[in-house]
Design a protein around this motif. Sequence first.
Motif, PDB file in Angstrom:
ATOM      1  N   HIS A 169      -2.752  14.975  -8.222  1.00 44.37           N
ATOM      2  CA  HIS A 169      -3.854  14.004  -8.112  1.00 44.37           C
ATOM      3  C   HIS A 169      -3.382  12.731  -7.404  1.00 44.37           C
ATOM      4  CE1 HIS A 169      -7.167  15.915 -10.175  1.00 44.37           C
ATOM      5  NE2 HIS A 169      -6.378  16.270 -11.169  1.00 44.37           N
ATOM      6  N   ALA A 170      -2.161  12.282  -7.744  1.00 44.12           N
ATOM      7  CA  ALA A 170      -1.634  11.068  -7.120  1.00 44.12           C
ATOM      8  C   ALA A 170      -1.445  11.266  -5.623  1.00 44.12           C
ATOM      9  CB  ALA A 170      -0.311  10.680  -7.785  1.00 44.12           C
ATOM     10  N   SER A 171      -0.916  12.434  -5.220  1.00 39.00           N
ATOM     11  CA  SER A 171      -0.707  12.715  -3.798  1.00 39.00           C
ATOM     12  C   SER A 171      -2.031  12.803  -3.050  1.00 39.00           C
ATOM     13  CB  SER A 171       0.063  14.033  -3.631  1.00 39.00           C
ATOM     14  OG  SER A 171       1.348  13.942  -4.188  1.00 39.00           O
ATOM     15  N   SER A 172      -2.990  13.513  -3.632  1.00 37.59           N
ATOM     16  CA  SER A 172      -4.306  13.654  -3.009  1.00 37.59           C
ATOM     17  C   SER A 172      -4.997  12.298  -2.862  1.00 37.59           C
ATOM     18  CB  SER A 172      -5.168  14.600  -3.847  1.00 37.59           C
ATOM     19  OG  SER A 172      -6.471  14.685  -3.319  1.00 37.59           O
ATOM     20  N   ASP A 173      -4.980  11.516  -3.938  1.00 38.97           N
ATOM     21  CA  ASP A 173      -5.628  10.201  -3.905  1.00 38.97           C
ATOM     22  C   ASP A 173      -4.966   9.284  -2.883  1.00 38.97           C
ATOM     23  OD1 ASP A 173      -7.302  11.075  -5.887  1.00 38.97           O
ATOM     24  OD2 ASP A 173      -6.280  10.028  -7.517  1.00 38.97           O
ATOM     25  N   PHE A 174      -3.645   9.349  -2.816  1.00 38.78           N
ATOM     26  CA  PHE A 174      -2.921   8.489  -1.887  1.00 38.78           C
ATOM     27  C   PHE A 174      -3.271   8.818  -0.434  1.00 38.78           C
ATOM     28  CE2 PHE A 174       0.766   7.254   0.648  1.00 38.78           C
ATOM     29  CZ  PHE A 174       0.992   5.964   0.214  1.00 38.78           C
ATOM     30  N   ILE A 175      -3.353  10.109  -0.125  1.00 38.35           N
ATOM     31  CA  ILE A 175      -3.689  10.534   1.240  1.00 38.35           C
ATOM     32  C   ILE A 175      -5.104  10.094   1.597  1.00 38.35           C
ATOM     33  CG2 ILE A 175      -4.137  12.539   2.715  1.00 38.35           C
ATOM     34  CD1 ILE A 175      -1.177  11.873   2.385  1.00 38.35           C
ATOM     35  N   LEU A 176      -6.038  10.283   0.692  1.00 37.14           N
ATOM     36  CA  LEU A 176      -7.423   9.902   0.970  1.00 37.14           C
ATOM     37  C   LEU A 176      -7.557   8.390   1.123  1.00 37.14           C
ATOM     38  CD1 LEU A 176      -9.445  12.288  -1.377  1.00 37.14           C
ATOM     39  CD2 LEU A 176      -9.073  12.471   1.093  1.00 37.14           C
ATOM     40  N   GLU A 177      -6.832   7.636   0.296  1.00 40.68           N
ATOM     41  CA  GLU A 177      -6.877   6.181   0.411  1.00 40.68           C
ATOM     42  C   GLU A 177      -6.235   5.726   1.716  1.00 40.68           C
ATOM     43  OE1 GLU A 177      -8.036   2.432  -0.721  1.00 40.68           O
ATOM     44  OE2 GLU A 177      -8.541   4.360  -1.640  1.00 40.68           O
ATOM     45  N   SER A 178      -5.163   6.389   2.108  1.00 39.70           N
ATOM     46  CA  SER A 178      -4.518   6.066   3.383  1.00 39.70           C
ATOM     47  C   SER A 178      -5.454   6.369   4.546  1.00 39.70           C
ATOM     48  CB  SER A 178      -3.217   6.865   3.544  1.00 39.70           C
ATOM     49  OG  SER A 178      -2.300   6.534   2.531  1.00 39.70           O
ATOM     50  N   TYR A 179      -6.204   7.446   4.441  1.00 41.49           N
ATOM     51  CA  TYR A 179      -7.169   7.790   5.484  1.00 41.49           C
ATOM     52  C   TYR A 179      -8.264   6.727   5.580  1.00 41.49           C
ATOM     53  CZ  TYR A 179     -11.021  10.069   7.885  1.00 41.49           C
ATOM     54  OH  TYR A 179     -12.048  10.337   8.748  1.00 41.49           O
ATOM     55  N   ARG A 180      -8.784   6.321   4.435  1.00 45.49           N
ATOM     56  CA  ARG A 180      -9.851   5.303   4.424  1.00 45.49           C
ATOM     57  C   ARG A 180      -9.380   4.003   5.065  1.00 45.49           C
ATOM     58  NH1 ARG A 180     -10.147   7.026  -1.108  1.00 45.49           N
ATOM     59  NH2 ARG A 180     -11.845   8.540  -1.405  1.00 45.49           N
ATOM     60  N   ASN A 181      -8.102   3.690   4.904  1.00 44.18           N
ATOM     61  CA  ASN A 181      -7.558   2.452   5.456  1.00 44.18           C
ATOM     62  C   ASN A 181      -6.979   2.639   6.851  1.00 44.18           C
ATOM     63  OD1 ASN A 181      -7.612   0.217   3.244  1.00 44.18           O
ATOM     64  ND2 ASN A 181      -6.961   2.065   2.144  1.00 44.18           N
ATOM     65  N   ASN A 182      -7.272   3.777   7.463  1.00 45.76           N
ATOM     66  CA  ASN A 182      -6.876   4.078   8.843  1.00 45.76           C
ATOM     67  C   ASN A 182      -5.365   3.980   9.057  1.00 45.76           C
ATOM     68  OD1 ASN A 182      -7.512   4.947  11.413  1.00 45.76           O
ATOM     69  ND2 ASN A 182      -7.776   2.871  12.227  1.00 45.76           N
ATOM     70  N   ILE A 183      -4.606   4.466   8.078  1.00 47.88           N
ATOM     71  CA  ILE A 183      -3.142   4.451   8.168  1.00 47.88           C
ATOM     72  C   ILE A 183      -2.612   5.737   8.793  1.00 47.88           C
ATOM     73  CG2 ILE A 183      -1.035   4.434   6.754  1.00 47.88           C
ATOM     74  CD1 ILE A 183      -2.481   2.618   4.801  1.00 47.88           C
ATOM     75  N   LEU A 184      -3.430   6.794   8.793  1.00 47.87           N
ATOM     76  CA  LEU A 184      -2.943   8.108   9.201  1.00 47.87           C
ATOM     77  C   LEU A 184      -3.130   8.412  10.681  1.00 47.87           C
ATOM     78  CD1 LEU A 184      -4.216  10.226   6.161  1.00 47.87           C
ATOM     79  CD2 LEU A 184      -2.065   8.971   6.420  1.00 47.87           C
TER      80      LEU A 184
END
Length: 404
Positions: A169-184
Motif C-alpha cells: 500500500h505504501a509503495s502504491s500510494d507513493f507512486i500515485l502521489e509522485s504521479y500527481r505531483n508530476n515527479i515521474l
Amino acid sequence: MRKVFNSRIDDLTKKFILKEQGPLSYSDQIIWPYLYKNILAELFEELILYDKITIKLSKNNAPLAVLINELGIELVQELIKEGTIELVLWLPWIVVGQGQDGKGQFDSSYLKGQPSIVVAWQANKEYSEPFHAIENAISLLKGSYAYRKKSFIADTVDKVILFDQEAAHASSDFILESYRNNILGPLGVPYTLDHTELGYEQRLKLLTLANKLLDVTFLSKNKCDTHNDYEANIITSTCLTNVRNTAKIAENTNTILKIENLPSLKQFFFEEHISLKDIVKLRNKNATNEFRKWIHSVEENMDSKDLTEEYLNAISGKKQKIKNKFLKTGLIYTVGAGMGSIIGAATGNLEAGALVGISIPTAIQTLTSLGYSYFNSYVIEKFLGGWNPRLFIDELKLKQNNKL
C-alpha cells in the motif's frame, strides 16, 4: 551478517514448472534445463558467499519444493532451522486492472474511472499461511514425505516471514502521489490526466515502478543483497543506498579464483566438481566462513589490479599485526549495514570479529592427519600466519581433485 534475496527460483518455477503463462514454447523447453542448472549454480554461489539466503515464495511455493528435491528434506530442514535459509511468503500484489466488457473480454475503454494500480492480497490458505504453504510445497514433490512432514513443519513454520500488505500500500500510494505531483516525468510517466483516466500502457508503467519500489523496500528493510539490477532513480535511490548487487561480490571472488587458476564458482558447479548437497559441508568449514567475511570486507568498487594486490597482501600476512613469536591475530571485519524505507534511511551498526590461533598440540595432531604436503599451507599460514584467503582456495582445490 550478509543476506541475499533470491527471487529467481520463484520467477522461473512459475513460468517453467507451474506454467502460469501457458504452455511452454519449443525454445522454452530447450532452454529450461540450462536455466534450471543455472539457478542451482546461483544457489551454490550464495551458500558460499552469504551468511543467510532469503528465498521468495509466492503462488504455489515451488521454490521450497525445488530446495527439498535438490538437497533432501532433512538438509533443508536443518538449514532453515539454523537460519541459513529464510523463507518469505510474498503475499501482497500490486496489479493493474484489465478492463472487461462484462463477458470476460479485454476492453481498455472499461478502464476509465478505475484506479490505475491497486493492491491485491493472497487470501488462499495454501499460499498465505505458513503451515499450509509448507504443506503445499511438499505436496508438489513426487514420492512420499509423510515420514518427515510433521517434523519439518514443526521446525520451520515459525521461521517463515510474512511480507504483508502495508509495504505494498505504501509503495502504491507513493507512486500515485509522485504521479500527481508530476515527479515521474523523467521515468516516462509525466502527469497528463488523473490516474483513473490513463490508458493501459501508462498504467503498466506505473505498475512497474510500484513493484520495483516494493522490491527495493523489502531489500532495504531486510538488509539483503540482490541478483537484480535495480536502476537508481528518483523513486528508488533512497532505498538502493542500502542495497548491494551480488554481481560485484561474485566478480571479486571469481577474480581471486582466476589468480589461483580455478574456475568461477558457477563454473565450478557446472563442471560438477562438487554437488549441491556437499556444498553445505564446505560452507560450514572455518576457512569458508572466514573467506566470506573477508570478501565482504574488501572495498566493493576495487578494480582487479587493486583486488589482486589486496589478496596477495592478505595471503602474505602484510596487513596482519604480529601478537607474539608464534601467533598472529587481528583480522577485523567491518560491515556497514543500513535500513531504508520509502521516505528515508538510517545507518546500522558495525560488526567485527577476530581469529584466534590454535594450540601447539592441536597443530601437531592436525599436521599428522593432513600429511606433510600440507604443512606449509596449513601450519605456516594458519598456525603461524593467521587465517588468510588461500585456506579457502585450498579447500576448493581439494574438492576439485576429489580428495575430500
